[in-house]
Design an enzyme around this catalytic site. Structure first.
Site, PDB file in Angstrom:
ATOM      1  N   THR A  96      25.947  -0.806  51.469  1.00  0.00           N
ATOM      2  CA  THR A  96      27.033  -1.832  51.120  1.00  0.00           C
ATOM      3  C   THR A  96      26.384  -2.949  50.646  1.00  0.00           C
ATOM      4  O   THR A  96      25.394  -3.331  51.116  1.00  0.00           O
ATOM      5  CB  THR A  96      28.014  -1.998  52.033  1.00  0.00           C
ATOM      6  OG1 THR A  96      28.826  -0.763  52.275  1.00  0.00           O
ATOM      7  CG2 THR A  96      28.909  -3.233  51.870  1.00  0.00           C
ATOM      8  N   ARG A 122      39.925   7.289  51.160  1.00  0.00           N
ATOM      9  CA  ARG A 122      39.562   6.492  52.482  1.00  0.00           C
ATOM     10  C   ARG A 122      39.141   5.011  51.871  1.00  0.00           C
ATOM     11  O   ARG A 122      38.337   4.920  50.895  1.00  0.00           O
ATOM     12  CB  ARG A 122      38.438   7.073  53.204  1.00  0.00           C
ATOM     13  CG  ARG A 122      37.784   6.422  54.272  1.00  0.00           C
ATOM     14  CD  ARG A 122      36.679   5.283  53.848  1.00  0.00           C
ATOM     15  NE  ARG A 122      35.994   4.999  55.056  1.00  0.00           N
ATOM     16  CZ  ARG A 122      35.069   3.948  55.343  1.00  0.00           C
ATOM     17  NH1 ARG A 122      34.622   3.691  53.802  1.00  0.00           N
ATOM     18  NH2 ARG A 122      34.677   3.248  56.411  1.00  0.00           N
ATOM     19  N   ILE A 123      39.535   4.229  52.580  1.00  0.00           N
ATOM     20  CA  ILE A 123      39.224   2.619  52.136  1.00  0.00           C
ATOM     21  C   ILE A 123      38.562   2.170  53.407  1.00  0.00           C
ATOM     22  O   ILE A 123      39.137   2.290  54.537  1.00  0.00           O
ATOM     23  CB  ILE A 123      40.424   1.880  52.037  1.00  0.00           C
ATOM     24  CG1 ILE A 123      41.355   2.370  50.759  1.00  0.00           C
ATOM     25  CG2 ILE A 123      40.160   0.468  51.878  1.00  0.00           C
ATOM     26  CD1 ILE A 123      42.601   1.733  50.731  1.00  0.00           C
ATOM     27  N   GLY A 124      37.481   1.415  53.451  1.00  0.00           N
ATOM     28  CA  GLY A 124      36.690   0.843  54.625  1.00  0.00           C
ATOM     29  C   GLY A 124      37.134  -0.677  54.779  1.00  0.00           C
ATOM     30  O   GLY A 124      38.258  -1.053  54.180  1.00  0.00           O
ATOM     31  N   ASP A 125      36.193  -1.354  55.355  1.00  0.00           N
ATOM     32  CA  ASP A 125      36.369  -2.785  55.693  1.00  0.00           C
ATOM     33  C   ASP A 125      36.156  -3.824  54.292  1.00  0.00           C
ATOM     34  O   ASP A 125      36.784  -4.679  54.266  1.00  0.00           O
ATOM     35  CB  ASP A 125      35.692  -3.454  56.658  1.00  0.00           C
ATOM     36  CG  ASP A 125      34.090  -3.137  56.301  1.00  0.00           C
ATOM     37  OD1 ASP A 125      33.676  -2.148  56.199  1.00  0.00           O
ATOM     38  OD2 ASP A 125      33.598  -4.279  56.197  1.00  0.00           O
ATOM     39  N   THR A 185      29.016  -5.484  56.436  1.00  0.00           N
ATOM     40  CA  THR A 185      28.489  -4.011  56.249  1.00  0.00           C
ATOM     41  C   THR A 185      28.627  -3.274  57.440  1.00  0.00           C
ATOM     42  O   THR A 185      28.241  -3.821  58.300  1.00  0.00           O
ATOM     43  CB  THR A 185      27.146  -4.064  55.595  1.00  0.00           C
ATOM     44  OG1 THR A 185      26.676  -2.852  55.358  1.00  0.00           O
ATOM     45  CG2 THR A 185      26.161  -4.986  56.332  1.00  0.00           C
ATOM     46  N   GLY A 186      28.751  -1.983  57.366  1.00  0.00           N
ATOM     47  CA  GLY A 186      28.502  -1.060  58.720  1.00  0.00           C
ATOM     48  C   GLY A 186      29.625  -0.084  58.646  1.00  0.00           C
ATOM     49  O   GLY A 186      30.294   0.390  57.703  1.00  0.00           O
ATOM     50  N   GLY A 208      32.845   0.741  58.556  1.00  0.00           N
ATOM     51  CA  GLY A 208      34.380   0.185  58.193  1.00  0.00           C
ATOM     52  C   GLY A 208      35.436   0.262  58.958  1.00  0.00           C
ATOM     53  O   GLY A 208      36.207  -0.562  59.274  1.00  0.00           O
TER      54      GLY A 208
END
Ligand SMILES: *[C@@H]1O[C@H](CO)[C@@H](O)[C@H](O)[C@H]1NC(C)=O
Ligand SMILES: *[C@@H]1O[C@H](CO)[C@@H](O)[C@H](O)[C@H]1NC(C)=O
Length: 337
Positions: A186, A214-217, A237-238, A240
């Site tokens: 990211t 799927r949605i991350g942070d 980053t990482g 999510g």
């Protein structure tokens, strides 16, 4: 204390407060990065901050600086954003991005984007051209069309590396799901100008083998991206899923806002606590409202770089790294070998 000194020195000197060094800081993702991949990450993050810093010096515009810096990593296949984005379990690219302007608290975010090179630019359009914060795939796609974005032929953004990574994920899947986050990649940048205007942005392809949708942070305000001139700005980053429920970035900025600790310590504490509680890691980069930088991660690696002086860029990837890239000296030679 620091704030007091700052306010006093502005008052006593009776001049425009020039205590803030214009700064651009970027990350290229947290995770476990193989040493063979370091040079690509170094080059990409150093180039990004160099472009961003130039822009910031020329135009004084932190928004332009963050956008140009992230765009350069979106076209770089060494990062998981734009060209080089990882693939869903269906083999498709689905990208998320967010940008926030701390001078007016405006924000633009998108999710599930396909076939455009620069999700960060589209996120900026959401911020500037609509009255909304966050658009899902259909609305974002319609806006991109309206704004004349180029749509690439399907599959253009999927690199061989992303395909190989999906194949490895498919093979290892029933063995251990938890270890498949990989090297991350990211990208995110934060810029602050001499007047203390802060902008933060983040762009990502998410996780290899993620479920479609799927949605991350990354596009979640306060989790993956946040900027507020009163507090500073950060990009995360990482993993999510845990960054999102930790509301990681807002938590860090509030710790700094409400206590006397430095943004560096607040950031490292928050990343360490997240690892301890959820056994999942992550990292952040950014600045406080005075331009003090933070680089913190609980993953094995996180590539990062920043520039706040005309000829010098700091960069690194392992804990404790702080390499110096001298722009004049490195012009005619490869400084990264
Ligand atoms: C999945 O697990 C089964 C049983 O543990 C094993 O036989 C099979 O080879 C695994 N599949 C892959 C693709 O690794
Ligand atoms: C904390 O944030 C508020 C705005 O949310 C601001 O007014 C205040 O000055 C900040 N305090 C510090 C110490 O930065």
């Amino acid at each position: 204390m620091k704030q007091l000194i700052f306010i006093q020195s502005c008052f006593i000197l009776f001049i425009a407060c020039q205590a803030i060094d214009p700064t651009v800081i970027c990350h290229g993702g947290a995770g476990s990065v193989d040493p063979s991949r370091y040079v690509g990450k170094f080059k990409g993050t150093v180039l990004a901050v160099q472009l961003g810093y130039q822009k910031l010096k020329e135009s004084g515009n932190a928004l332009d600086a963050v956008e140009i810096a992230i765009k350069s990593m979106e076209v770089d296949e060494n990062f998981n954003a734009g060209y080089g984005a990882v693939l869903t379990s269906d083999g498709e690219v689905e990208m998320d991005a967010c940008i926030m302007d701390g001078s007016n608290m405006k924000v633009g975010a998108i999710t599930g984007m396909q076939d455009i090179f620069h999700p960060i630019t589209l996120a900026r359009r959401v911020m500037e051209k609509t009255k909304y914060n966050f658009l899902g795939p259909k609305g974002a796609m319609d806006l991109a069309k309206k704004e004349g974005f180029e749509f690439l032929p399907k599959g253009t953004l999927a690199t061989q590396r992303a395909k190989d990574s999906l194949e490895r994920w498919r093979q290892a899947q029933n063995v251990s799901l938890g270890e498949m986050v990989g090297e991350g990649g990211t990208v995110g940048c934060v810029a602050i100008d001499a007047n203390g205007n802060v902008v933060a942005g983040t762009s990502t392809g998410g996780l290899t083998g993620k479920m479609p949708g799927r949605i991350g942070d990354t596009p979640i305000v306060g989790a993956g991206t946040y900027a507020d001139n009163y507090m500073g700005g950060l990009s995360a980053t990482g993993t999510g899923e845990v960054i999102m429920k930790s509301v990681l970035i807002y938590d860090i900025l509030k710790r700094v806002n409400l206590t006397e600790i430095t943004i560096q310590k607040a950031a490292q504490d928050a990343c360490d606590e997240m690892l301890e509680r959820y056994e999942d890691d992550g990292g952040v980069i950014g600045v406080d409202r005075y331009g003090n930088t933070a680089i913190a991660f609980s993953s094995e690696q996180m590539s990062w770089a920043y520039q706040n002086k005309d000829n010098e860029i700091h960069y690194g990837i392992n804990k404790g790294d702080d390499f110096l890239y001298n722009i004049a000296e490195c012009k005619n030679k490869n400084c990264f070998v």
